[in-house]
Design a protein around this motif. Structure first.
Motif, mmCIF file in Angstrom:
data_model
loop_
_atom_site.group_PDB
_atom_site.id
_atom_site.type_symbol
_atom_site.label_atom_id
_atom_site.label_comp_id
_atom_site.label_asym_id
_atom_site.label_seq_id
_atom_site.Cartn_x
_atom_site.Cartn_y
_atom_site.Cartn_z
ATOM 1 N N THR A 273 0.843 -1.194 0.000
ATOM 2 C CA THR A 273 0.000 0.000 0.000
ATOM 3 C C THR A 273 0.879 1.246 0.000
ATOM 4 O O THR A 273 2.095 1.149 0.119
ATOM 5 N N GLU A 274 0.217 2.409 -0.113
ATOM 6 C CA GLU A 274 0.996 3.649 -0.087
ATOM 7 C C GLU A 274 1.181 4.160 1.339
ATOM 8 O O GLU A 274 2.116 4.883 1.641
ATOM 9 N N HIS A 275 0.216 3.812 2.205
ATOM 10 C CA HIS A 275 0.256 4.271 3.594
ATOM 11 C C HIS A 275 0.168 3.063 4.521
ATOM 12 O O HIS A 275 -0.187 1.980 4.077
ATOM 13 N N PRO A 276 0.482 3.260 5.815
ATOM 14 C CA PRO A 276 0.451 2.116 6.731
ATOM 15 C C PRO A 276 -0.880 1.352 6.694
ATOM 16 O O PRO A 276 -1.961 1.943 6.776
ATOM 17 N N PHE A 277 -0.763 0.060 6.522
ATOM 18 C CA PHE A 277 -1.909 -0.856 6.507
ATOM 19 C C PHE A 277 -1.393 -2.187 7.006
ATOM 20 O O PHE A 277 -0.307 -2.618 6.613
ATOM 21 N N SER A 278 -2.160 -2.819 7.883
ATOM 22 C CA SER A 278 -1.711 -4.109 8.390
ATOM 23 C C SER A 278 -2.684 -5.195 7.951
ATOM 24 O O SER A 278 -3.904 -5.013 8.073
ATOM 25 N N VAL A 279 -2.165 -6.281 7.422
ATOM 26 C CA VAL A 279 -3.042 -7.372 6.983
ATOM 27 C C VAL A 279 -3.814 -7.917 8.181
ATOM 28 O O VAL A 279 -3.372 -7.789 9.324
ATOM 29 N N THR A 280 -4.968 -8.516 7.920
ATOM 30 C CA THR A 280 -5.733 -9.161 8.997
ATOM 31 C C THR A 280 -4.889 -10.311 9.553
ATOM 32 O O THR A 280 -4.280 -11.058 8.786
ATOM 33 N N SER A 281 -4.847 -10.414 10.859
ATOM 34 C CA SER A 281 -3.939 -11.391 11.479
ATOM 35 C C SER A 281 -4.189 -12.807 10.953
ATOM 36 O O SER A 281 -5.336 -13.265 10.883
ATOM 37 N N PRO A 282 -3.108 -13.496 10.588
ATOM 38 C CA PRO A 282 -3.264 -14.869 10.092
ATOM 39 C C PRO A 282 -3.732 -15.859 11.160
ATOM 40 O O PRO A 282 -3.950 -17.022 10.848
ATOM 41 N N ILE A 283 -3.901 -15.403 12.401
ATOM 42 C CA ILE A 283 -4.448 -16.332 13.404
ATOM 43 C C ILE A 283 -5.934 -16.578 13.134
ATOM 44 O O ILE A 283 -6.501 -17.536 13.635
ATOM 45 N N TYR A 284 -6.561 -15.697 12.328
ATOM 46 C CA TYR A 284 -7.981 -15.902 12.004
ATOM 47 C C TYR A 284 -8.130 -16.667 10.701
ATOM 48 O O TYR A 284 -7.436 -16.385 9.723
ATOM 49 N N TRP A 285 -9.057 -17.590 10.690
ATOM 50 C CA TRP A 285 -9.398 -18.288 9.454
ATOM 51 C C TRP A 285 -10.040 -17.275 8.509
ATOM 52 O O TRP A 285 -10.783 -16.413 8.953
ATOM 53 N N GLY A 286 -9.728 -17.327 7.249
ATOM 54 C CA GLY A 286 -10.309 -16.368 6.301
ATOM 55 C C GLY A 286 -9.586 -15.029 6.297
ATOM 56 O O GLY A 286 -10.115 -14.030 5.795
ATOM 57 N N SER A 287 -8.379 -14.985 6.841
ATOM 58 C CA SER A 287 -7.700 -13.687 6.962
ATOM 59 C C SER A 287 -7.326 -13.090 5.595
ATOM 60 O O SER A 287 -7.332 -11.872 5.434
ATOM 61 N N ALA A 288 -7.028 -13.938 4.613
ATOM 62 C CA ALA A 288 -6.662 -13.400 3.291
ATOM 63 C C ALA A 288 -7.867 -12.705 2.655
ATOM 64 O O ALA A 288 -7.747 -11.589 2.126
ATOM 65 N N LEU A 289 -9.036 -13.347 2.752
ATOM 66 C CA LEU A 289 -10.247 -12.757 2.178
ATOM 67 C C LEU A 289 -10.621 -11.472 2.925
ATOM 68 O O LEU A 289 -10.981 -10.458 2.315
ATOM 69 N N ALA A 290 -10.503 -11.501 4.251
ATOM 70 C CA ALA A 290 -10.811 -10.305 5.053
ATOM 71 C C ALA A 290 -9.875 -9.163 4.664
ATOM 72 O O ALA A 290 -10.300 -8.008 4.544
ATOM 73 N N THR A 291 -8.598 -9.489 4.443
ATOM 74 C CA THR A 291 -7.632 -8.463 4.048
ATOM 75 C C THR A 291 -8.011 -7.863 2.696
ATOM 76 O O THR A 291 -7.981 -6.642 2.517
ATOM 77 N N ALA A 292 -8.405 -8.719 1.753
ATOM 78 C CA ALA A 292 -8.791 -8.239 0.420
ATOM 79 C C ALA A 292 -9.994 -7.302 0.504
ATOM 80 O O ALA A 292 -10.037 -6.254 -0.148
ATOM 81 N N ARG A 293 -10.967 -7.656 1.335
ATOM 82 C CA ARG A 293 -12.163 -6.790 1.472
ATOM 83 C C ARG A 293 -11.787 -5.443 2.054
ATOM 84 O O ARG A 293 -12.303 -4.403 1.650
ATOM 85 N N ARG A 294 -10.878 -5.455 3.027
ATOM 86 C CA ARG A 294 -10.449 -4.196 3.650
ATOM 87 C C ARG A 294 -9.693 -3.332 2.638
ATOM 88 O O ARG A 294 -9.880 -2.124 2.574
ATOM 89 N N LEU A 295 -8.852 -4.001 1.853
ATOM 90 C CA LEU A 295 -8.077 -3.246 0.857
ATOM 91 C C LEU A 295 -8.983 -2.628 -0.204
ATOM 92 O O LEU A 295 -8.706 -1.542 -0.713
ATOM 93 N N ARG A 296 -10.071 -3.326 -0.536
ATOM 94 C CA ARG A 296 -10.986 -2.797 -1.547
ATOM 95 C C ARG A 296 -11.584 -1.463 -1.076
ATOM 96 O O ARG A 296 -11.730 -0.516 -1.849
ATOM 97 N N VAL A 297 -11.923 -1.410 0.216
ATOM 98 C CA VAL A 297 -12.468 -0.157 0.773
ATOM 99 C C VAL A 297 -11.425 0.957 0.660
ATOM 100 O O VAL A 297 -11.709 2.079 0.240
ATOM 101 N N LEU A 298 -10.198 0.601 1.002
ATOM 102 C CA LEU A 298 -9.100 1.568 0.934
ATOM 103 C C LEU A 298 -8.930 2.091 -0.489
ATOM 104 O O LEU A 298 -8.765 3.291 -0.727
ATOM 105 N N LYS A 299 -8.968 1.170 -1.412
ATOM 106 C CA LYS A 299 -8.767 1.509 -2.815
ATOM 107 C C LYS A 299 -9.878 2.447 -3.308
ATOM 108 O O LYS A 299 -9.607 3.445 -3.976
ATOM 109 N N GLU A 300 -11.117 2.118 -2.920
ATOM 110 C CA GLU A 300 -12.250 2.916 -3.384
ATOM 111 C C GLU A 300 -12.340 4.275 -2.696
ATOM 112 O O GLU A 300 -12.523 5.297 -3.339
#
Ligand SMILES: [Zn+2]
Length: 340
Positions: A273-300
């Motif tokens: 990313t261009e600014h600080p962003f932390s991926v959803t913690s991998p301790i949660y199941w589905g963290s990659a998908l959750a991260t993608a959804r969060r990034l989409r909001v950021l992008k939009e």
């Protein structure tokens, strides 16, 4: 893009990556309290699970920085003597800061510059890439502090499998040679050959490493750029390569020579990313998908350029197909290569 956030999952069966204390012949694995939701009792509970400290991972990352600096710069790597030896106490006192001041400001007496935070920081940054990226704290008359440009979490068990993470002592014996034992005078020495226990952990671990590339070579005191563009570019490359090596080489934690963890890296999520962003913690199941959804909001909402690369050996990640900024890798290295 200037900010990297990486989530790693790895399976480790029988590891001794982080011992906290040795009592007699027993070395104990680090354990931490962990919040856990019990579906049966419908309430949160605290359980104790094996863990790896952030300090341990940070030490390994900084060792990787030294190695990659050598590879990128050859013989002229800007790494100070102490960091090159893997001793990361850094420029904490006058003794070490003076050496750096003398090397960078050869026209002045180092003693005269110790009370100038701007000069102190400049000398340290120019002399040592590890302290540029990993921060330092000079505890002089006027203290100078540089916060680490990378952040790393503890490695903790993935929630779904946390109840199955265990620590268990393993018995080992160091044998005396037979002729020593026969000789009465040697019996004392032979008895020193003893049995010992190493507490080992078994878990599916997850941790996060964030890396702010935008602040490498930039003063934390004035906000001004200290190093030349070309030098900053080189250091960013070292920082990214070290991240790759840390995960790919599995050279983190202790006791690797006899307790190299049995298992593999089973998930890598890399967000740029261009600014600080932390991926959803991998301790949660589905963290990659959750991260993608969060990034989409950021992008939009922020019209920010974002990208996400995912390797996952455990989960079904087909839902990630709907995001145009997501790439799927077929190996951990493939995902990590996106940062190089
Ligand atoms: Zn150093």
């Amino acid at each position: 893009m200037t900010f990297l956030s990486v989530g790693i999952r790895f399976e480790a069966n029988v590891e001794a990556l982080n011992a906290v204390e040795t009592t007699g012949n027993y070395s104990k694995h680090r354990r931490v309290p962990y919040l856990f939701y019990s579906p049966r009792d419908q309430e949160f509970k605290v359980i104790y699970v094996p863990a790896l400290s952030g300090e341990s991972l940070a030490h390994a990352y900084q060792e990787a920085l030294v190695e990659e600096a050598k590879a990128v710069y050859g013989g002229s790597a800007p790494v100070c003597e102490e960091c090159a030896r893997g001793e990361f106490f850094k420029s904490m006192s006058d003794e070490y800061v003076k050496k750096k001041l003398a090397a960078v400001f050869s026209g002045s007496k180092p003693e005269d510059l110790l009370n100038d935070p701007v000069k102190v920081e400049e000398a340290i940054l120019k002399s040592c890439l590890v302290e540029d990226i990993g921060g330092f704290l000079y505890a002089g008359k006027i203290p100078v502090k540089r916060t680490s440009r990378f952040q790393v979490s503890y490695a903790l068990p993935v929630k779904r499998a946390a109840l199955y993470s265990v620590t268990e002592p393993q018995l080992h014996a160091r044998h005396a040679q037979l002729r020593e034992v026969r000789d009465r005078s040697q019996r004392e020495a032979a008895s020193e050959q003893m049995i010992y226990y190493v507490e080992t952990g078994t878990a599916l671990y997850g941790f996060i490493l964030n890396l702010d590339l935008s602040s490498i070579g930039i003063s934390a005191v004035t906000g001004e750029q200290i190093l030349k563009d070309e030098e900053i570019e080189k250091r960013r490359s070292v920082a990214a390569r070290a991240l790759f090596r840390l995960v790919s080489g599995r050279q983190f934690g202790a006791k690797l020579s006899r307790f190299f963890p049995v298992g593999d890296v089973v998930g890598v999520v890399v967000a740029e990313t261009e600014h600080p962003f932390s991926v959803t913690s991998p301790i949660y199941w589905g963290s990659a998908l959750a991260t993608a959804r969060r990034l989409r909001v950021l992008k939009e909402k922020f019209e920010e350029e974002v990208s996400l690369t995912v390797y996952d050996a455990l989960e079904d990640i087909s839902d990630l197909g709907e995001f145009d900024f997501v790439s799927i890798a077929d190996t951990p290295e493939g995902a990590l290569a996106s940062v190089l």
